[in-house]
Design a protein around this motif. Structure first.
Motif, PDB file in Angstrom:
ATOM      1  N   VAL A  19      58.276  81.102  78.080  1.00 38.14           N
ATOM      2  CA  VAL A  19      59.267  81.867  77.310  1.00 38.14           C
ATOM      3  C   VAL A  19      58.591  82.545  76.117  1.00 38.14           C
ATOM      4  O   VAL A  19      58.860  83.701  75.805  1.00 38.14           O
ATOM      5  N   GLU A  23      59.054  86.721  77.141  1.00 35.78           N
ATOM      6  CA  GLU A  23      60.504  86.570  77.001  1.00 35.78           C
ATOM      7  C   GLU A  23      61.292  87.616  77.790  1.00 35.78           C
ATOM      8  O   GLU A  23      62.503  87.494  77.941  1.00 35.78           O
ATOM      9  N   SER A  27      63.702  82.697  80.156  1.00 27.90           N
ATOM     10  CA  SER A  27      64.455  82.230  78.996  1.00 27.90           C
ATOM     11  C   SER A  27      64.533  80.713  79.079  1.00 27.90           C
ATOM     12  O   SER A  27      64.220  80.116  80.119  1.00 27.90           O
TER      13      SER A  27
END
Ligand code: SF4
Length: 65
Positions: A19, A23, A27
């Motif tokens: 993440v 990103e 998530s």
């Protein structure tokens, strides 16, 4: 055949590296304490390969659809 990006949630240890690195594609699910894919086709995110290589348990992979 198209490829889709998947995370094996059984193996994911919730370190959040993927993440942080990417990103756009991943998530973090706070409830499950696991990462999840939010961009299954990978889009144009160059960071995906880096995230795959960085995952400590190697649970992110491409699968044939
Ligand atoms: S890098 Fe791997 S172990 Fe860490 S949160 Fe992402 S999928 Fe899970």
């Amino acid at each position: 055949m198209a490829k889709i990006l998947v995370i094996d949630k059984e193996e994911c240890v919730g370190c959040e590296s993927c993440v942080q690195i990417c990103e756009e594609a991943f998530s973090f699910n706070e409830e499950e304490q696991k990462a999840e894919v939010i961009l299954p086709d990978g889009g144009t995110a160059d960071c995906i390969e880096e995230a795959i290589e960085t995952c400590p348990v190697e649970c992110i992979r491409w699968e044939e659809e």
